[in-house]
Design a protein around this motif. Structure first.
Motif, PDB file in Angstrom:
ATOM      1  N   ASP A 112      45.980  46.141  32.550  1.00 34.32           N
ATOM      2  CA  ASP A 112      47.160  44.700  31.452  1.00 34.32           C
ATOM      3  C   ASP A 112      47.628  43.802  32.210  1.00 34.32           C
ATOM      4  OD1 ASP A 112      46.636  45.999  28.612  1.00 34.32           O
ATOM      5  OD2 ASP A 112      48.115  47.345  29.647  1.00 34.32           O
ATOM      6  N   ILE A 113      47.039  42.599  32.234  1.00 33.75           N
ATOM      7  CA  ILE A 113      47.771  41.302  33.010  1.00 33.75           C
ATOM      8  C   ILE A 113      48.961  40.804  32.078  1.00 33.75           C
ATOM      9  CG2 ILE A 113      46.620  39.377  34.237  1.00 33.75           C
ATOM     10  CD1 ILE A 113      45.707  41.908  35.760  1.00 33.75           C
ATOM     11  N   VAL A 114      49.916  40.645  31.831  1.00 34.60           N
ATOM     12  CA  VAL A 114      50.497  40.075  30.912  1.00 34.60           C
ATOM     13  C   VAL A 114      51.261  38.702  31.689  1.00 34.60           C
ATOM     14  CG1 VAL A 114      51.435  43.012  30.315  1.00 34.60           C
ATOM     15  CG2 VAL A 114      52.604  41.639  32.770  1.00 34.60           C
ATOM     16  N   THR A 115      50.757  38.671  32.965  1.00 36.45           N
ATOM     17  CA  THR A 115      51.131  37.454  33.300  1.00 36.45           C
ATOM     18  C   THR A 115      50.115  36.899  33.834  1.00 36.45           C
ATOM     19  OG1 THR A 115      53.799  38.023  33.897  1.00 36.45           O
ATOM     20  CG2 THR A 115      53.027  35.820  35.030  1.00 36.45           C
ATOM     21  N   ALA A 116      49.867  35.528  34.310  1.00 37.45           N
ATOM     22  CA  ALA A 116      48.879  34.947  34.326  1.00 37.45           C
ATOM     23  C   ALA A 116      49.170  34.408  35.736  1.00 37.45           C
ATOM     24  CB  ALA A 116      48.074  33.075  34.150  1.00 37.45           C
ATOM     25  N   GLY A 117      48.017  35.035  36.858  1.00 38.65           N
ATOM     26  CA  GLY A 117      48.454  34.195  38.157  1.00 38.65           C
ATOM     27  C   GLY A 117      49.288  35.456  38.944  1.00 38.65           C
ATOM     28  N   VAL A 118      49.635  36.592  37.948  1.00 39.30           N
ATOM     29  CA  VAL A 118      50.486  37.856  39.292  1.00 39.30           C
ATOM     30  C   VAL A 118      49.360  38.998  39.289  1.00 39.30           C
ATOM     31  CG1 VAL A 118      52.701  38.869  39.078  1.00 39.30           C
ATOM     32  CG2 VAL A 118      52.170  36.517  37.784  1.00 39.30           C
ATOM     33  N   GLU A 119      49.344  39.291  40.624  1.00 35.86           N
ATOM     34  CA  GLU A 119      48.749  40.542  40.783  1.00 35.86           C
ATOM     35  C   GLU A 119      49.132  41.670  39.728  1.00 35.86           C
ATOM     36  OE1 GLU A 119      46.817  40.787  44.850  1.00 35.86           O
ATOM     37  OE2 GLU A 119      48.331  42.800  45.050  1.00 35.86           O
ATOM     38  N   VAL A 120      48.654  42.544  39.446  1.00 42.05           N
ATOM     39  CA  VAL A 120      49.068  43.218  39.607  1.00 42.05           C
ATOM     40  C   VAL A 120      47.593  44.957  39.518  1.00 42.05           C
ATOM     41  CG1 VAL A 120      48.671  45.287  37.254  1.00 42.05           C
ATOM     42  CG2 VAL A 120      49.463  42.534  36.643  1.00 42.05           C
ATOM     43  N   THR A 121      48.925  46.565  40.109  1.00 40.62           N
ATOM     44  CA  THR A 121      48.036  46.955  41.075  1.00 40.62           C
ATOM     45  C   THR A 121      48.446  48.570  39.889  1.00 40.62           C
ATOM     46  OG1 THR A 121      48.676  46.083  43.363  1.00 40.62           O
ATOM     47  CG2 THR A 121      48.243  48.915  42.781  1.00 40.62           C
ATOM     48  N   LYS A 122      47.239  49.100  39.746  1.00 35.80           N
ATOM     49  CA  LYS A 122      47.576  50.469  38.915  1.00 35.80           C
ATOM     50  C   LYS A 122      47.020  51.779  39.493  1.00 35.80           C
ATOM     51  CE  LYS A 122      45.866  52.773  34.619  1.00 35.80           C
ATOM     52  NZ  LYS A 122      45.196  52.066  33.342  1.00 35.80           N
ATOM     53  N   THR A 123      47.500  52.709  39.535  1.00 33.94           N
ATOM     54  CA  THR A 123      47.478  53.668  40.678  1.00 33.94           C
ATOM     55  C   THR A 123      46.428  54.417  39.206  1.00 33.94           C
ATOM     56  OG1 THR A 123      49.462  53.624  41.228  1.00 33.94           O
ATOM     57  CG2 THR A 123      48.696  56.229  40.773  1.00 33.94           C
ATOM     58  N   ILE A 124      45.744  55.091  39.837  1.00 36.37           N
ATOM     59  CA  ILE A 124      44.693  55.722  39.236  1.00 36.37           C
ATOM     60  C   ILE A 124      44.524  57.220  39.643  1.00 36.37           C
ATOM     61  CG2 ILE A 124      43.251  53.459  38.227  1.00 36.37           C
ATOM     62  CD1 ILE A 124      41.054  54.602  40.173  1.00 36.37           C
ATOM     63  N   THR A 125      43.855  57.942  38.378  1.00 40.14           N
ATOM     64  CA  THR A 125      43.915  59.729  39.692  1.00 40.14           C
ATOM     65  C   THR A 125      42.579  58.647  39.844  1.00 40.14           C
ATOM     66  OG1 THR A 125      44.355  60.389  37.358  1.00 40.14           O
ATOM     67  CG2 THR A 125      42.623  61.905  39.149  1.00 40.14           C
ATOM     68  N   ALA A 126      42.880  59.695  41.751  1.00 42.29           N
ATOM     69  CA  ALA A 126      41.404  59.703  42.594  1.00 42.29           C
ATOM     70  C   ALA A 126      40.360  59.713  42.580  1.00 42.29           C
ATOM     71  CB  ALA A 126      42.656  59.878  44.296  1.00 42.29           C
ATOM     72  N   LEU A 127      39.645  58.868  43.050  1.00 39.03           N
ATOM     73  CA  LEU A 127      37.950  59.203  42.787  1.00 39.03           C
ATOM     74  C   LEU A 127      37.448  58.966  44.071  1.00 39.03           C
ATOM     75  CD1 LEU A 127      35.442  58.493  40.989  1.00 39.03           C
ATOM     76  CD2 LEU A 127      35.698  56.082  41.303  1.00 39.03           C
ATOM     77  N   ASP A 128      36.987  59.964  44.765  1.00 41.67           N
ATOM     78  CA  ASP A 128      36.336  60.557  45.904  1.00 41.67           C
ATOM     79  C   ASP A 128      35.037  59.263  46.069  1.00 41.67           C
ATOM     80  OD1 ASP A 128      37.855  62.353  46.876  1.00 41.67           O
ATOM     81  OD2 ASP A 128      36.685  63.922  45.985  1.00 41.67           O
ATOM     82  N   LEU A 129      34.720  58.979  47.428  1.00 38.17           N
ATOM     83  CA  LEU A 129      33.825  58.631  47.355  1.00 38.17           C
ATOM     84  C   LEU A 129      33.043  58.706  48.827  1.00 38.17           C
ATOM     85  CD1 LEU A 129      34.640  54.791  47.281  1.00 38.17           C
ATOM     86  CD2 LEU A 129      33.946  55.519  45.679  1.00 38.17           C
ATOM     87  N   VAL A 130      32.025  58.632  49.055  1.00 41.37           N
ATOM     88  CA  VAL A 130      30.950  59.285  49.879  1.00 41.37           C
ATOM     89  C   VAL A 130      30.224  58.662  50.787  1.00 41.37           C
ATOM     90  CG1 VAL A 130      29.241  60.831  50.754  1.00 41.37           C
ATOM     91  CG2 VAL A 130      30.427  60.902  48.532  1.00 41.37           C
ATOM     92  N   GLN A 131      30.996  58.570  52.282  1.00 40.28           N
ATOM     93  CA  GLN A 131      30.132  57.269  53.279  1.00 40.28           C
ATOM     94  C   GLN A 131      28.504  57.422  53.076  1.00 40.28           C
ATOM     95  OE1 GLN A 131      31.267  59.234  57.289  1.00 40.28           O
ATOM     96  NE2 GLN A 131      29.588  57.502  58.213  1.00 40.28           N
TER      97      GLN A 131
END
Length: 198
Positions: A112-131
């Motif tokens: 949800d971007i509730v304010t224009a021009g303001v960075e939002v960070t949302k913590t998520i369930t970790a998603l593993d990435l493979v090298q």
């Protein structure tokens, strides 16, 4: 009287024996704290390395697009959060993380971007990435920041930022959740990124 003296002597001897053994018990070593690698967000480094941080234009209500950048982690790790900033409000903006080679959706999130021009960070369930595996992070919106070099010239991919190699930027028109297939070399439209931890 002799029995009393013997009893007192035994009690004192037992007391001293327990006191001495208690003093000699080893002190447990402190448990070292778990040190986590710092979180990495490659977007700012990508914009700087490409020169796309030189010119910024707000684009608002200019048509719907699925757009983003592809990347390869240089080490095994995980995405722990998504990050977004656009020049307008946008409830439940869709963000997708893909396996680029198979065009498979690995994770869909909304932010949800509730304010224009303001960075939002949302913590998520970790998603593993493979090298060494190539991924894509995209978002769907009709608002974005247009990042270019001052002369609007093309760039040459890839760009390596920390443990992430940015391999391309691309877009697709419309609201469908599709892997972008129109690569562009003269700009980046955003902003949507992620937090990576090795």
């Amino acid at each position: 009287m002799k029995t009393l003296k013997t009893t007192i002597a035994l009690v004192l001897l037992t007391f001293f024996a327990f006191s001495c053994s208690k003093d000699e018990d080893p002190v447990p070593a402190p448990v070292p704290p778990v040190v986590l690698a710092p979180l990495q967000d490659p977007l700012a480094g990508y914009l700087a390395a490409s020169g796309f941080d030189q010119k910024l234009t707000n684009q608002v209500n200019l048509g719907d697009y699925e757009f983003g950048y592809s990347f390869i982690p240089l080490v095994n790790g995980k995405i722990t959060a998504i990050v977004a900033k656009i020049p307008d409000v946008h409830a439940a903006m869709r963000v997708t993380i893909w396996n680029k080679a198979t065009a498979t959706v690995l994770r869909t999130e909304t932010i949800d971007i509730v304010t224009a021009g303001v960075e939002v960070t949302k913590t998520i369930t970790a998603l593993d990435l493979v090298q060494g595996t190539e991924y894509f992070i995209t978002f769907n919106s009709n608002d974005w920041y247009d990042h270019r070099k001052n002369d609007s010239s093309n760039v040459t991919y890839p760009f390596t930022v920390g443990d992430i190699r940015i391999t391309s930027y691309s877009f697709a028109s419309g609201t469908a959740q599709v892997l972008p297939s129109s690569p562009q070399l003269s700009y980046y439209a955003g902003d949507c990124s992620f937090k990576f931890q090795k």
